[in-house]
Write a protein that holds these residues in place. Structure first.
Motif, PDB file in Angstrom:
ATOM      1  N   ASP A  61     100.594  -7.596  64.717  1.00  0.00           N
ATOM      2  CA  ASP A  61      99.977  -8.082  63.478  1.00  0.00           C
ATOM      3  C   ASP A  61      98.484  -7.738  63.451  1.00  0.00           C
ATOM      4  O   ASP A  61      97.942  -7.337  62.406  1.00  0.00           O
ATOM      5  CB  ASP A  61     100.154  -9.594  63.342  1.00  0.00           C
ATOM      6  CG  ASP A  61     101.528  -9.982  62.845  1.00  0.00           C
ATOM      7  OD1 ASP A  61     102.309  -9.082  62.478  1.00  0.00           O
ATOM      8  OD2 ASP A  61     101.845 -11.190  62.839  1.00  0.00           O
ATOM      9  N   GLU A  62      97.833  -7.901  64.604  1.00  0.00           N
ATOM     10  CA  GLU A  62      96.405  -7.590  64.649  1.00  0.00           C
ATOM     11  C   GLU A  62      96.179  -6.084  64.518  1.00  0.00           C
ATOM     12  O   GLU A  62      95.191  -5.660  63.905  1.00  0.00           O
ATOM     13  CB  GLU A  62      95.774  -8.116  65.931  1.00  0.00           C
ATOM     14  CG  GLU A  62      94.252  -8.040  65.914  1.00  0.00           C
ATOM     15  CD  GLU A  62      93.584  -8.959  66.906  1.00  0.00           C
ATOM     16  OE1 GLU A  62      92.351  -8.844  67.053  1.00  0.00           O
ATOM     17  OE2 GLU A  62      94.282  -9.782  67.536  1.00  0.00           O
ATOM     18  N   MET A  63      97.074  -5.279  65.067  1.00  0.00           N
ATOM     19  CA  MET A  63      96.932  -3.830  64.891  1.00  0.00           C
ATOM     20  C   MET A  63      97.083  -3.449  63.424  1.00  0.00           C
ATOM     21  O   MET A  63      96.365  -2.578  62.924  1.00  0.00           O
ATOM     22  CB  MET A  63      97.945  -3.087  65.771  1.00  0.00           C
ATOM     23  CG  MET A  63      97.553  -3.056  67.238  1.00  0.00           C
ATOM     24  SD  MET A  63      98.482  -1.849  68.223  1.00  0.00           S
ATOM     25  CE  MET A  63     100.037  -2.708  68.441  1.00  0.00           C
ATOM     26  N   HIS A  64      98.011  -4.100  62.715  1.00  0.00           N
ATOM     27  CA  HIS A  64      98.134  -3.836  61.282  1.00  0.00           C
ATOM     28  C   HIS A  64      96.849  -4.220  60.546  1.00  0.00           C
ATOM     29  O   HIS A  64      96.390  -3.489  59.658  1.00  0.00           O
ATOM     30  CB  HIS A  64      99.328  -4.607  60.706  1.00  0.00           C
ATOM     31  CG  HIS A  64     100.660  -3.987  61.007  1.00  0.00           C
ATOM     32  ND1 HIS A  64     100.994  -2.712  60.615  1.00  0.00           N
ATOM     33  CD2 HIS A  64     101.744  -4.475  61.671  1.00  0.00           C
ATOM     34  CE1 HIS A  64     102.231  -2.439  61.019  1.00  0.00           C
ATOM     35  NE2 HIS A  64     102.705  -3.486  61.661  1.00  0.00           N
ATOM     36  N   GLU A  65      96.274  -5.352  60.923  1.00  0.00           N
ATOM     37  CA  GLU A  65      95.033  -5.790  60.282  1.00  0.00           C
ATOM     38  C   GLU A  65      93.900  -4.797  60.515  1.00  0.00           C
ATOM     39  O   GLU A  65      93.067  -4.565  59.630  1.00  0.00           O
ATOM     40  CB  GLU A  65      94.632  -7.165  60.823  1.00  0.00           C
ATOM     41  CG  GLU A  65      95.523  -8.303  60.365  1.00  0.00           C
ATOM     42  CD  GLU A  65      95.138  -9.624  61.006  1.00  0.00           C
ATOM     43  OE1 GLU A  65      94.070  -9.666  61.660  1.00  0.00           O
ATOM     44  OE2 GLU A  65      95.898 -10.602  60.854  1.00  0.00           O
ATOM     45  N   LYS A  66      93.872  -4.199  61.691  1.00  0.00           N
ATOM     46  CA  LYS A  66      92.822  -3.251  62.047  1.00  0.00           C
ATOM     47  C   LYS A  66      93.185  -1.816  61.665  1.00  0.00           C
ATOM     48  O   LYS A  66      92.443  -0.880  61.961  1.00  0.00           O
ATOM     49  CB  LYS A  66      92.538  -3.329  63.550  1.00  0.00           C
ATOM     50  CG  LYS A  66      91.944  -4.646  64.013  1.00  0.00           C
ATOM     51  CD  LYS A  66      91.745  -4.649  65.528  1.00  0.00           C
ATOM     52  CE  LYS A  66      91.099  -5.933  66.016  1.00  0.00           C
ATOM     53  NZ  LYS A  66      89.700  -6.055  65.582  1.00  0.00           N
ATOM     54  N   HIS A  67      94.380  -1.641  61.064  1.00  0.00           N
ATOM     55  CA  HIS A  67      94.867  -0.313  60.647  1.00  0.00           C
ATOM     56  C   HIS A  67      94.969   0.637  61.850  1.00  0.00           C
ATOM     57  O   HIS A  67      94.582   1.808  61.781  1.00  0.00           O
ATOM     58  CB  HIS A  67      93.951   0.288  59.574  1.00  0.00           C
ATOM     59  CG  HIS A  67      93.810  -0.587  58.370  1.00  0.00           C
ATOM     60  ND1 HIS A  67      94.830  -0.790  57.468  1.00  0.00           N
ATOM     61  CD2 HIS A  67      92.761  -1.351  57.942  1.00  0.00           C
ATOM     62  CE1 HIS A  67      94.423  -1.619  56.517  1.00  0.00           C
ATOM     63  NE2 HIS A  67      93.174  -1.984  56.783  1.00  0.00           N
ATOM     64  N   ILE A  68      95.512   0.118  62.941  1.00  0.00           N
ATOM     65  CA  ILE A  68      95.749   0.926  64.144  1.00  0.00           C
ATOM     66  C   ILE A  68      97.235   1.287  64.184  1.00  0.00           C
ATOM     67  O   ILE A  68      98.089   0.401  64.347  1.00  0.00           O
ATOM     68  CB  ILE A  68      95.369   0.163  65.423  1.00  0.00           C
ATOM     69  CG1 ILE A  68      93.884  -0.228  65.406  1.00  0.00           C
ATOM     70  CG2 ILE A  68      95.680   1.002  66.662  1.00  0.00           C
ATOM     71  CD1 ILE A  68      93.482  -1.145  66.548  1.00  0.00           C
ATOM     72  N   PRO A  69      97.590   2.555  64.038  1.00  0.00           N
ATOM     73  CA  PRO A  69      99.000   2.947  64.121  1.00  0.00           C
ATOM     74  C   PRO A  69      99.536   2.717  65.535  1.00  0.00           C
ATOM     75  O   PRO A  69      98.813   2.931  66.510  1.00  0.00           O
ATOM     76  CB  PRO A  69      98.987   4.435  63.775  1.00  0.00           C
ATOM     77  CG  PRO A  69      97.637   4.696  63.170  1.00  0.00           C
ATOM     78  CD  PRO A  69      96.711   3.704  63.785  1.00  0.00           C
ATOM     79  N   PHE A  70     100.799   2.297  65.634  1.00  0.00           N
ATOM     80  CA  PHE A  70     101.383   2.107  66.959  1.00  0.00           C
ATOM     81  C   PHE A  70     102.836   2.564  66.987  1.00  0.00           C
ATOM     82  O   PHE A  70     103.561   2.498  65.997  1.00  0.00           O
ATOM     83  CB  PHE A  70     101.266   0.647  67.414  1.00  0.00           C
ATOM     84  CG  PHE A  70     102.049  -0.343  66.587  1.00  0.00           C
ATOM     85  CD1 PHE A  70     103.343  -0.697  66.925  1.00  0.00           C
ATOM     86  CD2 PHE A  70     101.471  -0.925  65.458  1.00  0.00           C
ATOM     87  CE1 PHE A  70     104.057  -1.615  66.168  1.00  0.00           C
ATOM     88  CE2 PHE A  70     102.175  -1.841  64.687  1.00  0.00           C
ATOM     89  CZ  PHE A  70     103.480  -2.195  65.044  1.00  0.00           C
ATOM     90  N   VAL A  71     103.211   3.035  68.164  1.00  0.00           N
ATOM     91  CA  VAL A  71     104.567   3.516  68.431  1.00  0.00           C
ATOM     92  C   VAL A  71     105.202   2.581  69.454  1.00  0.00           C
ATOM     93  O   VAL A  71     104.535   2.133  70.392  1.00  0.00           O
ATOM     94  CB  VAL A  71     104.538   4.961  68.988  1.00  0.00           C
ATOM     95  CG1 VAL A  71     105.919   5.403  69.446  1.00  0.00           C
ATOM     96  CG2 VAL A  71     103.990   5.923  67.939  1.00  0.00           C
TER      97      VAL A  71
END
Length: 354
Positions: free
Chosen positions: A142-152
């Protein structure tokens, strides 16, 4: 040809300056809406396709990706994932990408949370994560989405967390396939054994849970009369305790000659069978870890299912590269091949060199 279209040609077609075309192509400010519309219309009419490789190289910035992965001393599965990731970095070295590894203790929510916080504090351009349980992982994603960090995601597919991409086996199909292969050996048996490695009485891997669903689905459809016995081997137990549990089970179930584990620890049973010289019992499992390989060579493990860990590591980094550096669309779900290893072919199995 597309590559022969010059900025000057686009400017003439659009009726604007070369500088205006350059600003539109590189998404820079200070362009009027009217001028932008003229350039975009010209680009469409000329079927202009930018050279993304050249643009990315010219931009000359660096990218740091992080891989959040369980701690391990020597397990071929995780080592191969790391090797694959490093290989892609080497392949793409002209683009200045790098991958760094952060490790967490398996089955520890606190350790995973600490590792995820360390990752986020490093401001990565992209992340590859082997998830913990759903809710613990959700806090991180959720925090990666907030920071716009793509993840695999690797190992376990959790679509609710909305990863950029997933690499791993189709767990249901893998379990279904495993049951089918096991019953080539155990087709006349009245009982088979399903061995589980558990933490506080539960299987901790969503991947293994889904494999079990596929496994039981096959058994229900094709061998409903066969009794599936279960034996839990807690992670906290010692080898002596494992031996006692296995000895007790096989003494109480003399008609069980075939067993399966849906994880990478088939060697726990395989080693027991070798030490006790039980040649009438076979086990099937997953992953080409060293201890499993030794058991398959000595005959206590019949089959191993491989997961192409090297390819997973390589492709996960390459997917971040394509999405972030080249701005390309990537495939969201990428299932690995389901391959069967035996004593006869295991020495010829090689990781996929991409």
């Amino acid at each position: 040809m597309t590559e022969k279209i010059r900025i000057k040609d686009i400017a003439i077609k659009a009726g604007v300056s070369v500088g205006t075309v350059d600003r539109v192509l590189h998404k820079r400010p200070n362009v009027s809406e009217a001028a932008r519309a003229k350039v975009e219309t010209a680009l469409k009419k000329m079927d202009y396709q930018p050279n993304v490789y050249a643009s990315a190289l010219a931009y000359n910035r660096s990218y740091i990706f992080y891989m959040v992965i369980p701690e391990h001393e020597y397990e071929a599965y995780w080592d191969e994932i790391e090797d694959g990731a490093r290989k892609d970095v080497e392949t793409r070295r002209d683009f200045h990408i790098d991958v760094k590894f952060i490790y967490y203790k398996r089955f520890s929510k606190e350790s995973f949370t600490e590792a995820s916080r360390k990752c986020l504090d490093s401001n990565p351009d992209g992340v590859i994560v082997v998830p913990a349980d759903l809710e613990t992982t959700r806090t991180f994603t959720d925090e990666m989405h907030e920071k716009h960090i793509p993840f695999v995601m690797l190992d376990s597919y959790m679509p609710d967390l909305r990863p950029l991409a997933f690499f791993g086996q189709d767990s249901f199909s893998s379990g279904y396939f495993a049951a089918r292969m096991l019953m080539l050996l155990a087709g006349n048996d009245k009982e088979i054994l399903l061995v589980k490695r558990t933490k506080f009485g539960q299987v901790t891997s969503k991947q293994q849970m889904n494999r079990e669903v596929g496994f039981r689905h096959y058994m229900r459809d094709h061998f409903p009369e066969v009794v599936i016995c279960e034996l839990d081997l807690p992670y906290e137990s010692t080898r002596k305790e494992y031996d006692e549990m296995l000895e007790s089970f096989f003494t109480a179930h003399p008609d069980v000659h075939n067993c399966i584990t849906l994880g990478s620890k088939a060697h726990v049973v395989g080693s027991f069978l070798l030490r006790t010289n039980r040649r009438d019992i076979q086990i099937m499992g997953y992953d080409m870890v060293a201890k499993n390989v030794e058991c398959i060579r000595q005959g206590s493990i019949s089959f191993l299912i491989a997961q192409h860990a090297y390819q997973q590591g390589y492709s996960s980094v390459d997917t971040l590269f394509k999405a972030i550096v080249l701005k390309r669309k990537v495939d969201p779900v990428n299932y690995m091949p389901i391959e069967l290893l035996t004593k006869e072919n295991i020495d010829f199995y090689r990781r996929t060199q991409l």
